[in-house]
Write an enzyme that holds these catalytic residues in place. Structure first.
Site, PDB file in Angstrom:
ATOM      1  N   CYS A  33       0.822  -1.210   0.000  1.00 21.31           N
ATOM      2  CA  CYS A  33       0.000   0.000   0.000  1.00 21.31           C
ATOM      3  C   CYS A  33       0.858   1.263   0.000  1.00 21.31           C
ATOM      4  CB  CYS A  33      -0.929   0.013   1.212  1.00 21.31           C
ATOM      5  SG  CYS A  33      -0.037   0.001   2.769  1.00 21.31           S
ATOM      6  N   CYS A 102      -2.065  -4.135   8.406  1.00 20.67           N
ATOM      7  CA  CYS A 102      -1.660  -2.785   8.808  1.00 20.67           C
ATOM      8  C   CYS A 102      -1.030  -2.802  10.199  1.00 20.67           C
ATOM      9  CB  CYS A 102      -2.859  -1.852   8.803  1.00 20.67           C
ATOM     10  SG  CYS A 102      -3.857  -1.983   7.311  1.00 20.67           S
TER      11      CYS A 102
HETATM   12 FE1  FES Z   1      -1.415   0.382   4.289  1.00 22.43          FE
HETATM   13 FE2  FES Z   1      -3.168  -0.074   6.150  1.00 22.43          FE
HETATM   14  S1  FES Z   1      -3.519   0.006   4.036  1.00 22.43           S
HETATM   15  S2  FES Z   1      -1.030   0.072   6.346  1.00 22.43           S
END
Ligand code: FES
Length: 123
Positions: A33, A102
């Protein structure tokens, strides 16, 4: 989708910021991400006197960093090393399964900061 505790720690994160002349600093990122977390620790006599964080990431990443700092302040370095992402998620009354990754950032960030501290101590 998020528990009240997650929303609270996301909206009012604890221990945000930097520590000048920190004993250790850890920076970790999630390649998928692109979110980044930086953890600063202040160690005195083997105890984490202060911990601060800066997280450029999603709500779950911010809430878990906030909760993780609260869980390790006042603990020994060894105790902080034992903190798992599961324990952080549980302290937040759980995370949605798609958001569990996360919470790994918080665990890894703390470990990276402690490794930096130990390296500086020559351990
Ligand atoms: Fe990247 Fe949560 S989506 S740490």
């Amino acid at each position: 989708m998020y528990s009240e505790k997650v929303m609270d720690h996301f909206q009012n994160p604890r221990n945000v910021g930097e520590i000048e002349n920190a004993s250790g600093v850890g920076t970790v990122g999630n390649a998928k991400c692109g979110d980044i977390m930086k953890i600063y620790i202040q160690v005195e006599d083997g105890i984490l006197k202060d911990v601060k964080f800066k997280t450029f990431g999603c709500a779950a990443a911010i809430a878990t960093s906030s909760m993780a700092t609260e869980l390790i302040i006042g603990k020994t370095v060894e105790e902080a090393l034992d903190l798992t992402n599961k324990a952080v998620a549980e302290a937040l009354d759980g995370l949605p399964p798609v958001k569990m990754h996360c919470s790994v950032l918080a665990e890894e960030g703390i470990k990276a900061a402690i490794e930096d501290y130990m390296a500086k101590q020559g351990k």
